[in-house]
Design a protein around this motif. Structure first.
Motif, PDB file in Angstrom:
ATOM      1  N   LEU A 125       0.821  -1.219   0.000  1.00  0.00           N
ATOM      2  CA  LEU A 125       0.000   0.000   0.000  1.00  0.00           C
ATOM      3  C   LEU A 125       0.860   1.276   0.000  1.00  0.00           C
ATOM      4  O   LEU A 125       0.376   2.358   0.341  1.00  0.00           O
ATOM      5  N   GLU A 126       2.138   1.090  -0.373  1.00  0.00           N
ATOM      6  CA  GLU A 126       3.059   2.230  -0.562  1.00  0.00           C
ATOM      7  C   GLU A 126       3.171   3.094   0.698  1.00  0.00           C
ATOM      8  O   GLU A 126       3.112   4.319   0.640  1.00  0.00           O
ATOM      9  N   LEU A 127       3.331   2.430   1.831  1.00  0.00           N
ATOM     10  CA  LEU A 127       3.448   3.176   3.094  1.00  0.00           C
ATOM     11  C   LEU A 127       4.754   2.864   3.833  1.00  0.00           C
ATOM     12  O   LEU A 127       4.923   3.283   4.981  1.00  0.00           O
ATOM     13  N   SER A 128       5.665   2.127   3.167  1.00  0.00           N
ATOM     14  CA  SER A 128       6.891   1.683   3.863  1.00  0.00           C
ATOM     15  C   SER A 128       7.667   2.840   4.484  1.00  0.00           C
ATOM     16  O   SER A 128       8.183   2.729   5.601  1.00  0.00           O
ATOM     17  N   LYS A 129       7.708   3.960   3.754  1.00  0.00           N
ATOM     18  CA  LYS A 129       8.493   5.105   4.255  1.00  0.00           C
ATOM     19  C   LYS A 129       7.896   5.692   5.528  1.00  0.00           C
ATOM     20  O   LYS A 129       8.536   6.440   6.250  1.00  0.00           O
ATOM     21  N   TRP A 130       6.628   5.373   5.748  1.00  0.00           N
ATOM     22  CA  TRP A 130       5.933   5.991   6.877  1.00  0.00           C
ATOM     23  C   TRP A 130       5.841   5.061   8.082  1.00  0.00           C
ATOM     24  O   TRP A 130       5.174   5.396   9.074  1.00  0.00           O
ATOM     25  N   ALA A 131       6.493   3.902   7.998  1.00  0.00           N
ATOM     26  CA  ALA A 131       6.344   2.880   9.044  1.00  0.00           C
ATOM     27  C   ALA A 131       6.692   3.402  10.439  1.00  0.00           C
ATOM     28  O   ALA A 131       6.058   3.018  11.423  1.00  0.00           O
ATOM     29  N   ASP A 132       7.697   4.267  10.514  1.00  0.00           N
ATOM     30  CA  ASP A 132       8.107   4.741  11.840  1.00  0.00           C
ATOM     31  C   ASP A 132       7.684   6.184  12.107  1.00  0.00           C
ATOM     32  O   ASP A 132       8.254   6.875  12.961  1.00  0.00           O
ATOM     33  N   LYS A 133       6.700   6.610  11.348  1.00  0.00           N
ATOM     34  CA  LYS A 133       6.162   7.965  11.586  1.00  0.00           C
ATOM     35  C   LYS A 133       4.890   7.863  12.445  1.00  0.00           C
ATOM     36  O   LYS A 133       4.197   6.846  12.432  1.00  0.00           O
ATOM     37  N   LYS A 134       4.628   8.933  13.147  1.00  0.00           N
ATOM     38  CA  LYS A 134       3.419   8.944  13.972  1.00  0.00           C
ATOM     39  C   LYS A 134       2.184   9.131  13.088  1.00  0.00           C
ATOM     40  O   LYS A 134       2.249   9.798  12.054  1.00  0.00           O
ATOM     41  N   ILE A 135       1.071   8.592  13.576  1.00  0.00           N
ATOM     42  CA  ILE A 135      -0.171   8.637  12.802  1.00  0.00           C
ATOM     43  C   ILE A 135      -0.568  10.077  12.470  1.00  0.00           C
ATOM     44  O   ILE A 135      -1.051  10.364  11.379  1.00  0.00           O
ATOM     45  N   ASP A 136      -0.343  11.004  13.416  1.00  0.00           N
ATOM     46  CA  ASP A 136      -0.806  12.374  13.164  1.00  0.00           C
ATOM     47  C   ASP A 136       0.002  13.098  12.094  1.00  0.00           C
ATOM     48  O   ASP A 136      -0.310  14.230  11.750  1.00  0.00           O
ATOM     49  N   THR A 137       1.050  12.432  11.552  1.00  0.00           N
ATOM     50  CA  THR A 137       1.781  13.055  10.447  1.00  0.00           C
ATOM     51  C   THR A 137       1.263  12.549   9.094  1.00  0.00           C
ATOM     52  O   THR A 137       1.712  13.023   8.053  1.00  0.00           O
ATOM     53  N   LEU A 138       0.343  11.581   9.099  1.00  0.00           N
ATOM     54  CA  LEU A 138      -0.142  10.995   7.847  1.00  0.00           C
ATOM     55  C   LEU A 138      -1.287  11.819   7.261  1.00  0.00           C
ATOM     56  O   LEU A 138      -2.029  12.474   7.985  1.00  0.00           O
ATOM     57  N   SER A 139      -1.423  11.718   5.907  1.00  0.00           N
ATOM     58  CA  SER A 139      -2.595  12.335   5.283  1.00  0.00           C
ATOM     59  C   SER A 139      -3.808  11.446   5.556  1.00  0.00           C
ATOM     60  O   SER A 139      -3.665  10.314   6.028  1.00  0.00           O
TER      61      SER A 139
END
Lengths: 320, 438
Positions: A125-139
């Motif tokens: 789902l093309e989210l690998s780069k965001w694996a260690d980011k907090k949820i509130d930083t996601l679109s």
């Protein structure tokens, strides 16, 4: 094409659910075949989410008012871990990191060795780069995909998706659509509720419509459309300024801008309709067809579905 | 059970793995003990500028001695006793006011104006009959007039100085020897000692003086620590439950775990947070006392009781906080329901001093057996030497346990009904309905 002989994974028999004086679900019976994609449609407040929540055991039917069997179990508390659930309103801890959150949801479902699957799903789902980011930083779209992963990470046999495509852009909607189809290919049963009639037509083996708490449609898309017959004509008339409601034999008109969908009265000769149309302008398209799911929905729900109609009318032109 | 633990671990990690938690661990003792420390540090930080006073002495016998005492104080009494010899108090400067040139009221008014003009800080009027009078009439009293009533140092100093002088004058007038009277009226202090005991050889050991720190500071510290740990650990449950409700996380969770188990998981995680804080402070306190040579003050005999009380208090109050979080839809609404619960939590604060002074009185026994107050009041009573009979804490724990079970049960019902309710908060009658009708 899906085989209707598959054993049911969800069986609902005569279930009623009341909140105070309001009967949200009224004597509902339903059977969801294993391995199918089953679409729940219906206007807002018609009882879709209540039914899904009862399947999830978040709500329970009124005492003595019917029963629900899931995965062959009457008391399906033990089956909860074999069900994945994506609620209508997304629920993610904003301060948790994506991977951490998915691990938590997987563990809640009894899946303790989920890390490779999480990495795999994030990749897909093309989210690998965001694996260690907090949820509130996601679109919003990304968060929705994370929520979808949380519903399927434990490899459930049944996945319940409440409005999975709402608010997604076309690219992300396609990504999620492919994921749903892949789930079906791997043998997972998918129940999803939607207001997107196009998605329901494209994805569902079966469609169930609930209106004012009662079942009004249930069956394969093919069988539902067949019951309404070929009473629909799609037309395009150049320079048309004439109100098509006044054409003899036309009962209703749905205007999609450059395309109009006419519902023809019973025993009307479509040739006469064509003749009438030709008098109003140059007819560039004339197609005798069965009604769309959208049209069937509107016919049943009527004015109560105006809000949904508005949504649908903004989507329909793109496919015309 | 496994799912409860998963929820508990997440709840614990969410609270502990934050910078705010570490900051709170450091700041909390500073905030609690900060005022005391600041008071001690600022003890000598007083205004040392000269303070000027006028003395209207109608008796004619007081001023000279007072002026001499002022000189003596300015030379010896306002400096530190160490080598630094630093001035830590202001000098007093006194001046005699002429009492013959104007009427009394005029003289006093003139001095009042000088105070208003900031020429002097205050003035004293000494009545003409202060030595011979009975202290009841205006002429036999001393009056201190100032425009800064909160500054009281000079009044107190002058009062004792002038009284000592007047006593001397009265004794001399009566023909009594001042030193003999002083010796005869010297007060004898009553020692505050523990009980006598025998050593291993059977010899009676002299009683030790009562340790004020062990009997007062340590019990108070234990109660304050428990209050702090419960507040810091349990109150965030309102917000975390509200977050799960309003962010619709609860619906996802309820798809995996029944509501009662979800609530218990949150409570267990919170008990873990509170016990972590308690352990850190207890261990820290022990090493601090040991370092300072006061290891014997550490109340090791009640530590396990303390841990048990913290766990029960967090379960008891925490379940109420969770119920509040589930019943409301925003922080503002939660404040209304928080008030009665907070009153319950702070109720021991209203009576702790009486309990500490008389830990075995009937009032203390009854107060410490009322469940919401038991953890904090019972730990005080157990910490004050020599402690209390074992049946009392056991009964207290049993009552708290029953109350906790009821609170958890009631909160579970409110949680189940409220957690998916959106749009508006529940009314108090609605909450009661959820609790008693399910």
């Amino acid at each position: 094409m899906f085989m209707t002989t598959s054993p049911p994974i969800v069986e609902i028999e005569g279930v009623t659910k009341t909140f105070g004086q309001h009967r949200a679900v009224d004597d509902l019976s339903l059977s969801v075949p294993s391995g199918s994609i089953y679409g729940f449609i219906g206007p807002n407040g018609s009882g879709k989410t209540t039914t899904l929540r009862m399947i999830m055991r978040i709500y329970f039917p009124d005492p003595g008012a019917g029963k629900i069997r899931v995965l062959g179990m009457d008391d399906h508390a033990a089956a909860t871990d074999r069900i994945g659930y994506l609620p209508e309103e997304r629920g993610l801890y904003k301060k948790m990191k994506v991977r951490e959150l998915l691990c938590f949801y997987a563990e809640l479902k009894g899946c303790t060795t989920s890390k490779p699957e999480i990495a795999d799903w994030l990749e897909r789902l093309e989210l690998s780069k965001w694996a260690d980011k907090k949820i509130d930083t996601l679109s919003k779209g990304m968060a929705q995909k994370v929520q979808f992963i949380s519903a399927v990470i434990h490899k459930p046999e049944l996945v319940i998706l409440d409005e999975p495509f709402s608010g997604l852009d076309p690219v992300n909607a396609n990504v999620l659509r492919d994921a749903v189809l892949e789930l079906r290919r791997s043998g997972t049963t998918v129940i999803f509720s939607t207001h997107d009639m196009r998605a329901a037509e494209e994805l569902c083996d079966f469609v169930f419509m609930i209106f004012r708490g009662q079942k009004v449609l249930d069956g394969s898309l093919e069988s539902i459309k067949n019951t309404y017959g070929k009473d629909t004509v799609r037309v395009q008339v150049e320079g048309n300024s004439f109100d098509l409601h006044h054409v003899t034999g036309v009962e209703a008109v749905t205007d999609f801008g450059h395309l109009q969908e006419l519902r023809i009265a019973e025993n009307t000769d479509t040739q006469q309709v064509l003749e009438s149309l030709m008098k109003t302008g140059r007819v560039t398209h004339f197609e005798l067809t069965r009604p769309s799911l959208h049209d069937i929905f509107v016919r049943i729900a009527g004015p109560e579905a105006t809000e949904m109609q508005a949504d649908a009318s903004t989507q329909e032109p793109s496919r015309a | 059970m496994r799912k409860m633990i998963v929820v508990a671990v997440r709840e614990y990690a969410a609270a502990v793995k934050t910078k705010a938690f570490l900051l709170m661990l450091l700041l909390m003792p500073i905030m609690m003990g900060g005022s005391v420390v600041v008071q001690i540090l600022l003890k000598d930080k007083v205004d040392t500028r000269d303070k000027k006073f006028a003395v209207i002495d109608y008796s004619g016998v007081v001023y000279d001695t007072l002026a001499a005492e002022v000189e003596k104080r300015n030379d010896e009494g306002i400096f530190t006793k160490d080598e630094e010899h630093k001035q830590i108090k202001p000098r007093f400067l006194v001046e005699r006011v002429d009492t013959t040139s104007a009427a009394r009221a005029e003289t006093a008014f003139a001095q009042s104006e000088r105070v208003m003009d900031e020429e002097i800080l205050a003035f004293i009027i000494i009545g003409p009959d202060v030595v011979t009078g009975d202290g009841l009439t205006k002429d036999s009293t001393i009056a201190y007039h100032s425009n800064s009533p909160t500054y009281d140092d000079f009044r107190r100093w002058a009062s004792s100085t002038i009284n000592a002088q007047i006593h001397g004058l009265r004794l001399a007038a009566a023909g009594l020897d001042i030193d003999a009277v002083a010796a005869a009226t010297k007060p004898i202090s009553v020692g505050n000692l523990n009980l006598l005991s025998k050593d291993e050889s059977g010899t009676i050991k002299p009683a030790e003086p009562t340790n004020r720190a062990a009997t007062f500071l340590v019990p108070m510290g234990m109660m304050m620590l428990m209050f702090m740990v419960v507040m810091v650990g349990a109150t965030p449950l309102v917000n975390s439950t509200l977050e799960e409700k309003m962010q619709r996380i609860a619906e996802v969770l309820l798809g995996s775990i029944p509501p009662f188990q979800l609530m218990l998981g949150k409570l267990i995680g919170t008990v873990g947070v509170s016990l972590t804080i308690a352990t850190l402070y207890l261990v820290g306190g022990f090493f601090a006392l040991k370092q300072g040579g006061y290891a014997e003050l550490f109340p090791a005999h009640v530590v396990w009781w303390f841990v048990l009380y913290v766990a029960l208090a967090v379960l008891m109050y925490g379940s109420l906080f969770i119920a509040i979080g589930a019943a409301v839809t925003d922080i503002k609404e939660s404040q209304n329901l928080m008030t009665p619960v907070m009153l319950l939590v702070v109720s021991p604060m209203f009576v702790w001093m009486s309990v500490l002074q008389e830990p075995t009185s009937q009032f203390s026994v009854i107060a410490s057996l009322i469940p919401p107050a038991t953890p904090m009041l019972m730990i005080i009573r157990q910490t004050v030497p020599p402690g209390i009979p074992l049946w009392q804490p056991l009964l207290g724990v049993a009552l708290v346990l029953m109350t906790t079970l009821f609170f958890v049960f009631a909160a579970g019902r409110i949680f189940r009904a409220g957690i998916l309710m959106q749009g508006r908060g529940a009314k108090p009658m609605e909450l009661l309905g959820w609790v008693f009708r399910g």
